[in-house]
Design an enzyme around this catalytic site. Structure first.
Site, PDB file in Angstrom:
ATOM      1  N   GLU A 128      27.591  15.538   3.736  1.00  0.00           N
ATOM      2  CA  GLU A 128      26.376  15.062   4.379  1.00  0.00           C
ATOM      3  C   GLU A 128      26.303  13.547   4.257  1.00  0.00           C
ATOM      4  OE1 GLU A 128      23.728  19.072   3.420  1.00  0.00           O
ATOM      5  OE2 GLU A 128      23.015  17.126   2.707  1.00  0.00           O
ATOM      6  N   PRO A 129      25.433  12.903   5.027  1.00  0.00           N
ATOM      7  CA  PRO A 129      25.310  11.447   4.919  1.00  0.00           C
ATOM      8  C   PRO A 129      25.071  10.975   3.486  1.00  0.00           C
ATOM      9  CG  PRO A 129      24.143  12.205   6.864  1.00  0.00           C
ATOM     10  CD  PRO A 129      24.609  13.429   6.137  1.00  0.00           C
ATOM     11  N   PRO A 153      41.097  24.584  -4.931  1.00  0.00           N
ATOM     12  CA  PRO A 153      42.500  24.348  -5.290  1.00  0.00           C
ATOM     13  C   PRO A 153      43.447  24.486  -4.102  1.00  0.00           C
ATOM     14  CG  PRO A 153      41.448  25.595  -7.029  1.00  0.00           C
ATOM     15  CD  PRO A 153      40.446  25.497  -5.899  1.00  0.00           C
ATOM     16  N   GLN A 205      70.918  -5.273  -0.790  1.00  0.00           N
ATOM     17  CA  GLN A 205      70.666  -4.546  -2.035  1.00  0.00           C
ATOM     18  C   GLN A 205      69.189  -4.198  -2.197  1.00  0.00           C
ATOM     19  OE1 GLN A 205      70.948  -6.386  -6.085  1.00  0.00           O
ATOM     20  NE2 GLN A 205      72.691  -5.007  -6.328  1.00  0.00           N
ATOM     21  N   GLY A 261      38.691  15.945   0.730  1.00  0.00           N
ATOM     22  CA  GLY A 261      39.045  16.975  -0.248  1.00  0.00           C
ATOM     23  C   GLY A 261      38.626  16.600  -1.658  1.00  0.00           C
ATOM     24  N   GLU A 318      42.652  24.055  -0.905  1.00  0.00           N
ATOM     25  CA  GLU A 318      42.400  22.917  -0.021  1.00  0.00           C
ATOM     26  C   GLU A 318      43.127  21.677  -0.541  1.00  0.00           C
ATOM     27  OE1 GLU A 318      38.783  20.018   1.581  1.00  0.00           O
ATOM     28  OE2 GLU A 318      38.288  21.949   0.666  1.00  0.00           O
ATOM     29  N   GLN A 331      57.267  -1.726   5.596  1.00  0.00           N
ATOM     30  CA  GLN A 331      57.781  -3.060   5.267  1.00  0.00           C
ATOM     31  C   GLN A 331      59.244  -3.207   5.689  1.00  0.00           C
ATOM     32  OE1 GLN A 331      55.841  -5.401   4.121  1.00  0.00           O
ATOM     33  NE2 GLN A 331      57.325  -7.012   3.704  1.00  0.00           N
ATOM     34  N   ALA A 348      31.513  22.821   7.043  1.00  0.00           N
ATOM     35  CA  ALA A 348      30.563  21.711   7.014  1.00  0.00           C
ATOM     36  C   ALA A 348      30.047  21.532   5.590  1.00  0.00           C
ATOM     37  CB  ALA A 348      29.429  21.958   7.998  1.00  0.00           C
ATOM     38  N   ILE A 376      32.889  15.923   9.824  1.00  0.00           N
ATOM     39  CA  ILE A 376      33.323  17.320   9.903  1.00  0.00           C
ATOM     40  C   ILE A 376      34.555  17.429  10.793  1.00  0.00           C
ATOM     41  CG2 ILE A 376      32.662  19.689  10.426  1.00  0.00           C
ATOM     42  CD1 ILE A 376      31.147  18.249   8.060  1.00  0.00           C
TER      43      ILE A 376
END
Length: 368
Positions: A116-117, A231, A270, A354, A233, A327, A113, A146
C-alpha cells in the site's frame, strides 16, 4: 525437456514481439493464453485443477527460460508460483475448481495485492479493510506497485478483517475483478525497468464479494498464510537473479571475444580475464547455492532464513554481475539496443520487492 520447450516457445512467440510490449508497457492477453495452451501456466498445480502436476522445480525451469531468453517482463512467474499456490494451499475445493483451471488456461491472470502507499515490506501495516455485511465483505482501500495490475482479473487481496487484532486481524480475500463494482485500476506505473510488466495502483471503493471468497476456514489467518508462502516467493526472486547472471555472463564473454581494442580482443587483456574469472566463479557458487535451496524446498525444508539469504545474496550478485558485465561492453553497454542495458535496468528492482534486502538481513540477524 520443459526448459527446452519453454525456451523454444518464448524465443518463437514472445521474444519477436517483446520490444513492442516494452514500448506499450504491457503484454497482451493473447500471449498469456498462448502460454496457457503451451502448458507454461500453473505447471506446479495438480492436473485435476488444470495444471501440469509438477513442482517448484518445473516453475524454476520456466522462470530460468524467461530470463535466459531475455523476456523478463512476462509476469507469468508471479501468476504461477505466488498467486496460484495461495489458492491451492488455502482454498476450498470449490475455490480450487473455480479458479485454478482458468488460471492454467490464461483466462484468469493473477496478482497479489500486498503493498500500500503507506505499507511495503511491513505487511502488518496494511489499512485496506474488509467488513462483513451479511454474506458479503465490503472492501475499501488502495494498493500500489501491484505486478500484473493492469491485466489481472483475479486478485488475492491482503486486507484487515479486524484492525484491532493487528497481524492476527489480517485475511486474504480473492476478488474476480470482472464480477464486481467499485474496483478501479489506477495508472500503469512508469518504472525504471521491466517496462513490459504492467504495474499498477488498485482502488477498492465499497467492493462487495461473497464471504466464500475468503482464503482459509476462518478470518485472521492471512498473515500466517503470507509467512508460509514468502519463502517460495523469495526463492523465485533468486531464480530470476541467477538466470540473469548466467545470461549476462554468456553475452559478455561472446562480446569480449569479438570486440577489438588496441589491436587485440578485449578478452586478451588481463583485467578482462580476471574480472570474468571472478564473475564466473561467483555465478557458479550462486548456482550451486540456488540449486541446493530448490532441493531443500522440494523436500519441505527451506526455512524462511535461508530463503531470505537466497533472495538477498542472489539479487545482490545479480546487480554486481550485470554492472560489471556492462562495464566490459564499454559505451555500447549504455546503449538500449544491447541486451545488457535492459538487464541493468531490470535487475535493480530485485533488491526491493519481495521484501527489501535490508529486511532480509534483519530476518537473518534475528536467527543468529
Amino acid at each position: 525437456m520443459l526448459y527446452d520447450m519453454a525456451h523454444r516457445f518464448l524465443s518463437e512467440e514472445i521474444e519477436p514481439r517483446y520490444e513492442e510490449f516494452e514500448k506499450k508497457e504491457i503484454f497482451d492477453r493473447e500471449s498469456w493464453k498462448k502460454a496457457g495452451s503451451a502448458g507454461l501456466l500453473c505447471a506446479s498445480m495438480p492436473e485435476e485443477y488444470g495444471g501440469s502436476g509438477g513442482t517448484f522445480a518445473h516453475e524454476s525451469a520456466i522462470i530460468e527460460a524467461i530470463s535466459h531468453v531475455g523476456v523478463d517482463g512476462f509476469g507469468i512467474a508471479l501468476h504461477n508460483s505466488i498467486v496460484a499456490p495461495y489458492i491451492l494451499h488455502y482454498g476450498s475445493e470449490e475455490q480450487k475448481q473455480k479458479w485454478l483451471p482458468r488460471m492454467a488456461s490464461g483466462e484468469l491472470i493473477g496478482a497479489i495485492a500486498m503493498t500500500e502507499p503507506g505499507a511495503g515490506s511491513d505487511l502488518q501495516g496494511v489499512k485496506t479493510r474488509a467488513e462483513k455485511d451479511g454474506n458479503q465483505y465490503r472492501i475499501n482501500g488502495s494498493k500500489t506497485f501491484i505486478t500484473n495490475g493492469q491485466l489481472a482479473n483475479l486478485i488475492v487481496l491482503v486486507t484487515k478483517t479486524d484492525p484491532a487484532k493487528g497481524a492476527k486481524g489480517t485475511s486474504l480475500i480473492v476478488i474476480e475483478t470482472d464480477e464486481v463494482e467499485g474496483f478501479e485500476r489506477g495508472r500503469n506505473l512508469d518504472k525504471i525497468g521491466l517496462k513490459s510488466n504492467d504495474t499498477s495502483e488498485l482502488f477498492f471503493n465499497d467492493v462487495r464479494v461473497p464471504t466464500s471468497n475468503l482464503l482459509g476456514t476462518v478470518e485472521g489467518e492471512g498473515f500466517v498464510q503470507l509467512m508460509q508462502q514468502l519463502p517460495q516467493e523469495r526463492l523465485q526472486i533468486g531464480t530470476t537473479a541467477i538466470a540473469m547472471c548466467e545470461r549476462a555472463l554468456a553475452l559478455t564473454i561472446d562480446y569480449v571475444k569479438e570486440r577489438k581494442a588496441f589491436g587485440k580482443a578485449v578478452l586478451d587483456f588481463q583485467n578482462t580475464q580476471f574480472k570474468l574469472a571472478e564473475l564466473k566463479t561467483e555465478v557458479t557458487i550462486g548456482r550451486v547455492f540456488y540449486n541446493d535451496c530448490v532441493a531443500r524446498h522440494l523436500a519441505g525444508g527451506l526455512d524462511p532464513v535461508t530463503a531470505s539469504m537466497a533472495k538477498y545474496w542472489l539479487s545482490d550478485l545479480q546487480g554486481k554481475v550485470v554492472d560489471q558485465c556492462l562495464q566490459l561492453f564499454g559505451g555500447y553497454g549504455y546503449m538500449n539496443e544491447y541486451p545488457i542495458a535492459r538487464m541493468f535496468r531490470d535487475a535493480r528492482v530485485q533488491r526491493i520487492y519481495g521484501g527489501t534486502n535490508e529486511i532480509m538481513k534483519l530476518l537473518i540477524a534475528r536467527s543468529l
